[in-house]
Design a protein around this motif. Structure first.
Motif, PDB file in Angstrom:
ATOM      1  N   HIS A  18       0.830  -1.208   0.000  1.00  0.00           N
ATOM      2  CA  HIS A  18       0.000   0.000   0.000  1.00  0.00           C
ATOM      3  C   HIS A  18       0.866   1.259   0.000  1.00  0.00           C
ATOM      4  O   HIS A  18       0.572   2.243  -0.689  1.00  0.00           O
ATOM      5  CB  HIS A  18      -0.921   0.009   1.216  1.00  0.00           C
ATOM      6  N   ARG A  21       2.329   1.750  -3.473  1.00  0.00           N
ATOM      7  CA  ARG A  21       1.334   2.255  -4.418  1.00  0.00           C
ATOM      8  C   ARG A  21       0.987   3.719  -4.144  1.00  0.00           C
ATOM      9  O   ARG A  21       0.806   4.517  -5.062  1.00  0.00           O
ATOM     10  CB  ARG A  21       0.070   1.390  -4.354  1.00  0.00           C
ATOM     11  N   SER A  22       0.898   4.105  -2.847  1.00  0.00           N
ATOM     12  CA  SER A  22       0.614   5.490  -2.485  1.00  0.00           C
ATOM     13  C   SER A  22       1.732   6.411  -2.953  1.00  0.00           C
ATOM     14  O   SER A  22       1.483   7.486  -3.509  1.00  0.00           O
ATOM     15  CB  SER A  22       0.428   5.611  -0.979  1.00  0.00           C
ATOM     16  N   GLY A  24       3.758   5.791  -5.400  1.00  0.00           N
ATOM     17  CA  GLY A  24       3.709   5.826  -6.854  1.00  0.00           C
ATOM     18  C   GLY A  24       2.657   6.784  -7.373  1.00  0.00           C
ATOM     19  O   GLY A  24       2.885   7.531  -8.321  1.00  0.00           O
ATOM     20  N   ARG A  25       1.455   6.768  -6.710  1.00  0.00           N
ATOM     21  CA  ARG A  25       0.399   7.689  -7.118  1.00  0.00           C
ATOM     22  C   ARG A  25       0.801   9.138  -6.869  1.00  0.00           C
ATOM     23  O   ARG A  25       0.511  10.029  -7.673  1.00  0.00           O
ATOM     24  CB  ARG A  25      -0.892   7.358  -6.370  1.00  0.00           C
ATOM     25  N   THR A  26       1.482   9.382  -5.731  1.00  0.00           N
ATOM     26  CA  THR A  26       1.930  10.747  -5.429  1.00  0.00           C
ATOM     27  C   THR A  26       2.932  11.227  -6.466  1.00  0.00           C
ATOM     28  O   THR A  26       2.865  12.363  -6.941  1.00  0.00           O
ATOM     29  CB  THR A  26       2.554  10.796  -4.024  1.00  0.00           C
ATOM     30  N   ALA A  28       3.270  10.154  -9.576  1.00  0.00           N
ATOM     31  CA  ALA A  28       2.577  10.353 -10.848  1.00  0.00           C
ATOM     32  C   ALA A  28       1.774  11.652 -10.849  1.00  0.00           C
ATOM     33  O   ALA A  28       1.762  12.397 -11.839  1.00  0.00           O
ATOM     34  CB  ALA A  28       1.659   9.160 -11.125  1.00  0.00           C
ATOM     35  N   SER A  29       1.110  11.944  -9.736  1.00  0.00           N
ATOM     36  CA  SER A  29       0.336  13.191  -9.644  1.00  0.00           C
ATOM     37  C   SER A  29       1.257  14.401  -9.732  1.00  0.00           C
ATOM     38  O   SER A  29       0.932  15.395 -10.390  1.00  0.00           O
ATOM     39  CB  SER A  29      -0.448  13.222  -8.336  1.00  0.00           C
TER      40      SER A  29
END
Length: 302
Positions: A18, A21-22, A24-26, A28-29
């Motif tokens: 988790h 993934r968090s 990675g999302r940060t 990417a954003s």
């Protein structure tokens, strides 16, 4: 001696997954937002850069050389001198007219918007919401729709083709009043006003000493919006003014541009004039942005 059960190991693995993934999302954003902001910055900077490059060229080089790079003959100084001296320095007069229209108009419009917004937010009286609704309706009315009625009105009053015909409509800012009302409701504390009243201060003194200081970030926003709007306004002066000595920069530069077919030197005059016309707005943005930051910081720690 500690032991790790299979259940605990699976829980740690899921938590680590988790977290990855968090992260990675940060990332990417962040990349997406940075990319969008970069495109927006390029969109606004490229026209200014082109104007600067074009202002350094002669009329021949403007069409014979690459548009986004300088020509061998760097003629910026000559072009600026030509702009300032052409037709007995008419551009200087246009520049002064724009400063008068935009500077005085934006300053007074900001003050009136602050006073009206503060009054609508802090004083309860019959018809308060009706007046605010009418003001919101004024925000939706484009300036081009009111230019002709204003011209007819000012013609009957004998004010057409005068400084007043451009300056008076610039004193009204429905958006500014709307913003000041919202900001007054959110930031001006009633307890602070009551304390000032108990100290014997009158309502005007409270507004000037307390209200205007708290409203500074909103006032800067209104002032800049009004300054840019008046400075770039073209249609209203076109309708109101017939005397070239009363023209603002926008109308004067368009007058030069309309003569490029007759004399190619007007290309140099137009590009040089456009470059000079951008400088006051850039200075205003640079000087006033610190008030934005200060106001936002104060609101964050309130």
């Amino acid at each position: 001696m500690s032991t790790t059960t299979p259940a605990k190991a699976r829980a740690k693995t899921r938590a680590g997954g988790h977290a990855d993934r968090s992260a990675g999302r940060t990332t990417a954003s962040t990349i997406l937002v940075t990319g969008v902001l970069t495109l927006v910055a390029i969109y606004f900077i490229v026209p200014v850069y082109w104007v600067f490059v074009a202002a350094t060229k002669t009329s021949e080089d403007l069409f014979a050389s690459f548009g986004f790079w300088f020509a061998p003959n760097f003629a910026l100084v000559d072009n600026i001198i030509q702009v300032l001296t052409y037709d007995d320095g008419i551009f200087v007069r246009w520049f002064a007219n724009s400063i008068l229209y935009a500077g005085v108009g934006a300053l007074l419009a900001t003050y009136f918007a602050a006073a009206g917004g503060y009054a609508l937010a802090k004083y309860k009286f019959k018809g308060n919401n009706l007046i605010f609704g009418l003001i919101l309706g004024g925000v939706l009315v484009p300036g081009t729709a009111t230019a002709l009625p204003l011209f007819l009105l000012f013609s009957q009053m004998g004010l057409a083709n005068t400084y007043w015909s451009v300056l008076i409509p610039s004193l009204v800012s429905p958006f500014g009043l709307f913003l000041c009302r919202i900001y007054s409701q959110a930031t001006v504390d009633e307890a602070l006003l009551e304390a000032a009243r108990l100290d014997g201060a009158g309502e005007l003194r409270i507004f000037h000493s307390v209200g205007l200081r708290i409203l500074t970030p909103a006032l800067v926003t209104v002032f800049l919006f009004q300054l840019i709007g008046i400075w770039n306004n073209y249609f209203l002066p076109l309708v109101m003014l017939a005397d070239t000595d009363l023209y603002p920069i926008t109308l004067g530069l368009n007058n030069w541009l309309s003569q490029v077919d007759r004399l190619p030197e007007f290309y140099e005059l137009t590009t040089g004039g456009v470059l000079l016309s951008v400088i006051p707005l850039a200075i205003a943005m640079i000087v006033l942005q610190r008030f934005w930051r200060g106001g936002l910081t104060e609101g964050a720690v309130k």
